[in-house]
Design a protein around this motif. Structure first.
Motif, PDB file in Angstrom:
ATOM      1  N   GLY A   1       0.011 -29.616  15.939  1.00 23.91           N
ATOM      2  CA  GLY A   1      -0.478 -30.151  14.680  1.00 23.91           C
ATOM      3  C   GLY A   1       0.685 -30.273  13.709  1.00 23.91           C
ATOM      4  O   GLY A   1       1.646 -29.507  13.773  1.00 23.91           O
ATOM      5  N   PHE A   2       0.611 -31.230  12.831  1.00 26.66           N
ATOM      6  CA  PHE A   2       1.695 -31.477  11.884  1.00 26.66           C
ATOM      7  C   PHE A   2       1.595 -30.538  10.685  1.00 26.66           C
ATOM      8  O   PHE A   2       0.499 -30.266  10.187  1.00 26.66           O
ATOM      9  CB  PHE A   2       1.628 -32.911  11.360  1.00 26.66           C
ATOM     10  CG  PHE A   2       2.152 -33.958  12.311  1.00 26.66           C
ATOM     11  CD1 PHE A   2       2.295 -33.720  13.668  1.00 26.66           C
ATOM     12  CD2 PHE A   2       2.496 -35.201  11.839  1.00 26.66           C
ATOM     13  CE1 PHE A   2       2.779 -34.694  14.521  1.00 26.66           C
ATOM     14  CE2 PHE A   2       2.978 -36.185  12.683  1.00 26.66           C
ATOM     15  CZ  PHE A   2       3.124 -35.936  14.028  1.00 26.66           C
ATOM     16  N   GLY A   3       2.741 -30.106  10.205  1.00 22.11           N
ATOM     17  CA  GLY A   3       2.819 -29.354   8.956  1.00 22.11           C
ATOM     18  C   GLY A   3       2.832 -30.309   7.771  1.00 22.11           C
ATOM     19  O   GLY A   3       2.913 -31.540   7.930  1.00 22.11           O
ATOM     20  N   ASP A   4       2.782 -29.750   6.578  1.00 25.16           N
ATOM     21  CA  ASP A   4       2.726 -30.567   5.367  1.00 25.16           C
ATOM     22  C   ASP A   4       3.887 -31.556   5.273  1.00 25.16           C
ATOM     23  O   ASP A   4       3.687 -32.725   4.920  1.00 25.16           O
ATOM     24  CB  ASP A   4       2.706 -29.688   4.116  1.00 25.16           C
ATOM     25  CG  ASP A   4       1.387 -28.946   3.941  1.00 25.16           C
ATOM     26  OD1 ASP A   4       0.457 -29.147   4.749  1.00 25.16           O
ATOM     27  OD2 ASP A   4       1.299 -28.153   2.979  1.00 25.16           O
ATOM     28  N   ALA A   5       5.095 -31.109   5.559  1.00 23.29           N
ATOM     29  CA  ALA A   5       6.267 -31.992   5.447  1.00 23.29           C
ATOM     30  C   ALA A   5       6.165 -33.161   6.428  1.00 23.29           C
ATOM     31  O   ALA A   5       6.539 -34.291   6.099  1.00 23.29           O
ATOM     32  CB  ALA A   5       7.550 -31.207   5.686  1.00 23.29           C
ATOM     33  N   GLU A   6       5.651 -32.893   7.627  1.00 25.45           N
ATOM     34  CA  GLU A   6       5.506 -33.966   8.620  1.00 25.45           C
ATOM     35  C   GLU A   6       4.450 -34.986   8.196  1.00 25.45           C
ATOM     36  O   GLU A   6       4.599 -36.187   8.438  1.00 25.45           O
ATOM     37  CB  GLU A   6       5.152 -33.375   9.986  1.00 25.45           C
ATOM     38  CG  GLU A   6       6.294 -32.593  10.600  1.00 25.45           C
ATOM     39  CD  GLU A   6       5.843 -31.753  11.780  1.00 25.45           C
ATOM     40  OE1 GLU A   6       6.409 -31.941  12.876  1.00 25.45           O
ATOM     41  OE2 GLU A   6       4.931 -30.921  11.607  1.00 25.45           O
ATOM     42  N   VAL A   7       3.385 -34.531   7.556  1.00 21.45           N
ATOM     43  CA  VAL A   7       2.349 -35.445   7.072  1.00 21.45           C
ATOM     44  C   VAL A   7       2.906 -36.292   5.925  1.00 21.45           C
ATOM     45  O   VAL A   7       2.699 -37.510   5.889  1.00 21.45           O
ATOM     46  CB  VAL A   7       1.081 -34.679   6.637  1.00 21.45           C
ATOM     47  CG1 VAL A   7       0.060 -35.623   6.012  1.00 21.45           C
ATOM     48  CG2 VAL A   7       0.476 -33.946   7.836  1.00 21.45           C
ATOM     49  N   ARG A   8       3.644 -35.656   5.015  1.00 21.28           N
ATOM     50  CA  ARG A   8       4.263 -36.428   3.933  1.00 21.28           C
ATOM     51  C   ARG A   8       5.243 -37.455   4.492  1.00 21.28           C
ATOM     52  O   ARG A   8       5.312 -38.591   4.016  1.00 21.28           O
ATOM     53  CB  ARG A   8       4.952 -35.498   2.934  1.00 21.28           C
ATOM     54  CG  ARG A   8       3.956 -34.685   2.129  1.00 21.28           C
ATOM     55  CD  ARG A   8       4.594 -33.963   0.959  1.00 21.28           C
ATOM     56  NE  ARG A   8       3.695 -32.984   0.400  1.00 21.28           N
ATOM     57  CZ  ARG A   8       2.608 -33.234  -0.309  1.00 21.28           C
ATOM     58  NH1 ARG A   8       2.262 -34.476  -0.536  1.00 21.28           N
ATOM     59  NH2 ARG A   8       1.855 -32.264  -0.773  1.00 21.28           N
ATOM     60  N   ASP A   9       5.984 -37.076   5.520  1.00 21.85           N
ATOM     61  CA  ASP A   9       6.916 -38.006   6.164  1.00 21.85           C
ATOM     62  C   ASP A   9       6.172 -39.162   6.825  1.00 21.85           C
ATOM     63  O   ASP A   9       6.621 -40.306   6.783  1.00 21.85           O
ATOM     64  CB  ASP A   9       7.782 -37.260   7.186  1.00 21.85           C
ATOM     65  CG  ASP A   9       8.838 -38.150   7.794  1.00 21.85           C
ATOM     66  OD1 ASP A   9       9.635 -38.752   7.043  1.00 21.85           O
ATOM     67  OD2 ASP A   9       8.869 -38.255   9.045  1.00 21.85           O
ATOM     68  N   TRP A  10       5.013 -38.877   7.445  1.00 20.37           N
ATOM     69  CA  TRP A  10       4.185 -39.920   8.070  1.00 20.37           C
ATOM     70  C   TRP A  10       3.795 -40.982   7.025  1.00 20.37           C
ATOM     71  O   TRP A  10       3.901 -42.177   7.274  1.00 20.37           O
ATOM     72  CB  TRP A  10       2.937 -39.276   8.669  1.00 20.37           C
ATOM     73  CG  TRP A  10       2.018 -40.194   9.403  1.00 20.37           C
ATOM     74  CD1 TRP A  10       1.097 -41.054   8.863  1.00 20.37           C
ATOM     75  CD2 TRP A  10       1.912 -40.355  10.817  1.00 20.37           C
ATOM     76  NE1 TRP A  10       0.426 -41.716   9.853  1.00 20.37           N
ATOM     77  CE2 TRP A  10       0.903 -41.308  11.057  1.00 20.37           C
ATOM     78  CE3 TRP A  10       2.554 -39.764  11.897  1.00 20.37           C
ATOM     79  CZ2 TRP A  10       0.531 -41.692  12.341  1.00 20.37           C
ATOM     80  CZ3 TRP A  10       2.181 -40.138  13.186  1.00 20.37           C
ATOM     81  CH2 TRP A  10       1.184 -41.097  13.398  1.00 20.37           C
ATOM     82  N   ILE A  11       3.360 -40.503   5.864  1.00 15.27           N
ATOM     83  CA  ILE A  11       2.979 -41.421   4.788  1.00 15.27           C
ATOM     84  C   ILE A  11       4.196 -42.216   4.331  1.00 15.27           C
ATOM     85  O   ILE A  11       4.129 -43.450   4.190  1.00 15.27           O
ATOM     86  CB  ILE A  11       2.327 -40.659   3.619  1.00 15.27           C
ATOM     87  CG1 ILE A  11       0.986 -40.057   4.056  1.00 15.27           C
ATOM     88  CG2 ILE A  11       2.134 -41.578   2.402  1.00 15.27           C
ATOM     89  CD1 ILE A  11       0.370 -39.066   3.068  1.00 15.27           C
TER      90      ILE A  11
END
Length: 186
Positions: A37-47
């Protein structure tokens, strides 16, 4: 960039989508093909990467919103990406686990295939899928895609085999004229 179907609105991801997207990308059971599962930084990077793709390529992962409820059900979109020795418009879809089995991946992905051919003018659309991901392979088959090879992605230092599924514009046009398939429904 907006894509609409009978049940979905696909629109650009926004920073305000972070919480809803984090619940999806952060779920290791949803992200089993990524093996974490992605962490917060990875989700922000996805966006951020999605927004950069909109500006650079005119497409990317989009927020999938159920039209009747306004519910954020996942991310679906066409992405220009490497697949083995070449690049192609790949259709990707990741949905909330509690919305699996409702046909949203198939419906949204079909609209993205339509967008690849009719708005982007591409000669083919593709999907790269982990071999063990039977649900995504069924979606690709419903879209008229056929297995067309394999390649290995290196992700976080690990080799991850992927199958390539493709549909040509000619096959898409033929399916659009037929009744009783996904392109006749969207």
């Amino acid at each position: 960039m907006r894509i609409e179907t009978r049940r979905l609105l696909l629109r650009p991801l926004e920073e305000a989508d972070f919480s809803a997207l984090q619940k999806i990308l952060g779920d290791p059971r949803v992200m089993y093909a990524w093996e974490h599962g992605f962490g917060d930084a990875e989700v922000r990077d996805w966006i951020a990467r999605s927004r950069a793709r909109y500006a650079r390529e005119g497409a990317g992962h989009l927020a999938a919103i159920e039209r009747t409820s306004g519910d954020f059900v996942g991310t679906i979109g066409p992405v220009w990406e490497p697949m083995g020795s070449r690049e192609a418009w790949s259709v990707g879809y990741i949905l909330r686990r509690d919305r699996w089995g409702e046909g949203f991946a198939r419906e949204g992905a079909a609209a993205c295939v339509r967008h690849v051919f009719e708005a982007l003018g591409a000669p083919e659309a593709a999907a790269d899928i982990r071999p063990e991901n039977a649900a995504s392979r069924r979606v690709a088959a419903a879209l008229g895609m056929e297995e067309a090879g394999a390649f290995v992605k290196i992700y976080r230092g690990k080799e991850m085999p992927h199958l390539i599924y493709r549909i040509t514009k000619e096959r898409y046009e033929s399916m659009k004229r037929e009744r009783g398939n996904i392109y006749a429904e969207i």
